[in-house]
Scaffold this motif. Structure first.
Motif, short mmCIF file in Angstrom:
data_model
loop_
_atom_site.label_atom_id
_atom_site.label_comp_id
_atom_site.label_asym_id
_atom_site.label_seq_id
_atom_site.Cartn_x
_atom_site.Cartn_y
_atom_site.Cartn_z
N PHE A 58 0.85 -1.19 0.00
CA PHE A 58 0.00 0.00 0.00
C PHE A 58 0.89 1.25 0.00
CE2 PHE A 58 -2.08 3.36 2.58
CZ PHE A 58 -3.03 3.72 1.65
N ASN A 59 0.57 2.18 -0.89
CA ASN A 59 1.26 3.47 -0.94
C ASN A 59 2.76 3.32 -1.16
OD1 ASN A 59 1.33 6.25 -0.95
ND2 ASN A 59 1.53 6.45 1.27
N ASN B 268 11.00 2.93 1.05
CA ASN B 268 10.82 3.57 2.35
C ASN B 268 9.36 3.86 2.66
OD1 ASN B 268 10.25 5.78 0.76
ND2 ASN B 268 12.19 6.82 1.17
N GLN B 269 8.44 3.32 1.86
CA GLN B 269 7.03 3.60 2.11
C GLN B 269 6.16 2.35 2.14
OE1 GLN B 269 6.54 6.65 -1.01
NE2 GLN B 269 5.97 8.00 0.66
N TYR B 270 6.76 1.18 2.08
CA TYR B 270 5.98 -0.04 2.00
C TYR B 270 5.18 -0.27 3.29
CZ TYR B 270 4.65 -4.90 1.24
OH TYR B 270 3.93 -6.06 1.07
N GLU B 271 3.89 -0.54 3.12
CA GLU B 271 3.01 -1.00 4.20
C GLU B 271 2.00 -1.97 3.60
OE1 GLU B 271 1.98 2.24 7.43
OE2 GLU B 271 1.73 3.08 5.42
N PRO B 272 1.54 -2.98 4.35
CA PRO B 272 0.43 -3.82 3.87
C PRO B 272 -0.86 -3.01 3.86
CG PRO B 272 1.67 -4.88 5.65
CD PRO B 272 2.10 -3.46 5.62
N TYR C 176 -5.01 -0.58 7.16
CA TYR C 176 -5.96 0.53 7.15
C TYR C 176 -7.29 0.04 6.60
CZ TYR C 176 -1.61 3.26 7.35
OH TYR C 176 -0.39 3.77 7.70
N ASP C 177 -8.36 0.67 7.04
CA ASP C 177 -9.63 0.38 6.39
C ASP C 177 -9.75 1.24 5.13
OD1 ASP C 177 -10.53 2.97 7.11
OD2 ASP C 177 -11.39 2.23 8.98
N ARG C 178 -10.82 1.03 4.37
CA ARG C 178 -10.97 1.71 3.09
C ARG C 178 -10.99 3.23 3.24
NH1 ARG C 178 -13.37 0.78 -2.04
NH2 ARG C 178 -12.97 2.67 -3.23
#
Length: 356
Positions: free
Chosen positions: A40-41, A329-333, A337-339
């Motif tokens: 995500f992102n 440097n921005q990886y997240e699952p 977060y919700d929608r």
């Protein structure tokens, strides 16, 4: 960055289990798919695609890319990234599996796929283009297959990203491109690309109007470090050309990589935005590393793996210092977060030029 380290540790563990090649590849690429699809992102283009999917403004994209985006619009924008990740990983898996099985090669090249540029890391940011690139790599790994089959796959790739159309002549000329040249000729052509290539690219853009926007507004000095690394990789392949010369498909992959070096050399003064035209050709390097390193001593293979890890560490350091978006440097699952939270983060992250 800890996510990348965990992925690397997992691939090392699978590699040193000494399993059958197909099992190693299956376990490795499954992890790569999960890692990529859950992101995500991550990467400059992520919020851009998220924005277009939410707004329904997808008519500017190629047909099959529009299909994937439409599925994301009908369900959740994350679905687009899951499906595109599946395609990238699938076609690289098919290329590795077929090539390593057919030529009795090690799957050690997967470490260059993870750690080096023009491979997995770039697929996290450059989404549509890398789906097309993965299909081209699969085609390039099987030049002995029926020509119509190869051309059909290239047209399929173009329905995701039209840039691969320029690679169709390479598929038509595959028998000629399978022959290695004299080393001096490679050096001469490389030198000419560095001296004359940039003016030729500008002329072609002027005549055709292709990507003229990049030459007016996107000029930068980025891409030199990646170019230097790819040049070192090419020299290593050149020094090991005897191993490459034993099979026509190896030779074809090597010449594709060399053409990528020529294009990158020509595009270098214009920055990374223009040099992306070379990425599909340079993206065959994981297969070439499997060719060159098979049969090498354990020490040299371990040195290669250590080198890949070192490159990844340097990329992480550069990403940490990079004020722009970087998947390292921005990886997240996405499921953390919700929608509604994801939509808000994307609204704040979208570049101004993508709002137009």
């Amino acid at each position: 960055m800890v996510y990348y380290l965990l992925l690397l540790v997992y691939l090392l563990y699978v590699h040193y289990l000494r399993l059958a090649t197909r099992v190693q590849l299956s376990l490795s690429f499954l992890a790569l798919f999960v890692f990529s699809s859950l992101r995500f992102n991550a990467g400059y283009d992520y919020p851009v695609y998220y924005h277009f999917i939410q707004s329904g403004d997808v008519d500017r994209f190629e047909p099959l890319s529009r299909v994937l985006m439409g599925l994301g619009d009908a369900t959740d924008p994350a679905v687009f990234f899951v499906l595109s990740s599946a395609l990238v990983v699938l076609f690289y898996y098919l290329a590795f599996n077929r090539y390593c099985q057919a030529h009795r090669l090690s799957q050690i090249g997967i470490f260059s796929f993870l750690c080096l540029p023009m491979a997995f890391l770039d697929s996290l940011g450059v989404v549509r283009q890398f789906v097309a690139i993965a299909i081209f790599v699969y085609v390039a790994s099987q030049i002995g297959r029926n020509l119509l089959w190869s051309l059909g796959l290239m047209l399929l790739a173009a329905l995701f990203h039209a840039s691969v159309i320029i690679l169709i002549p390479l598929v038509l000329l595959r028998k000629h491109l399978a022959r290695l040249l004299d080393v001096r000729l490679y050096i001469l052509l490389w030198s000419l690309a560095l001296v004359l290539g940039s003016s030729m690219i500008r002329q072609v853009s002027t005549w055709t109007g292709w990507y003229s926007y990049y030459f007016e507004y996107q000029l930068s000095d980025s891409g030199y470090k990646i170019y230097a690394l790819m040049c070192c990789v090419f020299i290593y392949f050149l020094l090991n050309r005897k191993k490459i010369a034993v099979d026509a498909n190896h030779g074809y992959l090597f010449n594709c990589f060399f053409l990528g070096i020529l294009l990158y050399s020509a595009a270098l003064p214009f920055g990374i935005h223009v040099s992306r035209i070379s990425w599909a050709l340079l993206a065959v390097h994981p297969l070439l590393f499997s060719v060159v390193l098979t049969g090498k001593s354990d020490g040299e293979r371990s040195f290669f793996i250590a080198g890949c890890i070192g490159v990844l560490a340097i990329l992480m350091l550069l990403a940490y210092r990079n004020p722009e978006r970087d998947p390292l440097n921005q990886y997240e699952p996405f499921f953390v977060y919700d929608r509604a939270q994801r939509d808000l983060i994307m609204e704040r992250s979208i570049p101004e030029d993508a709002r137009l």
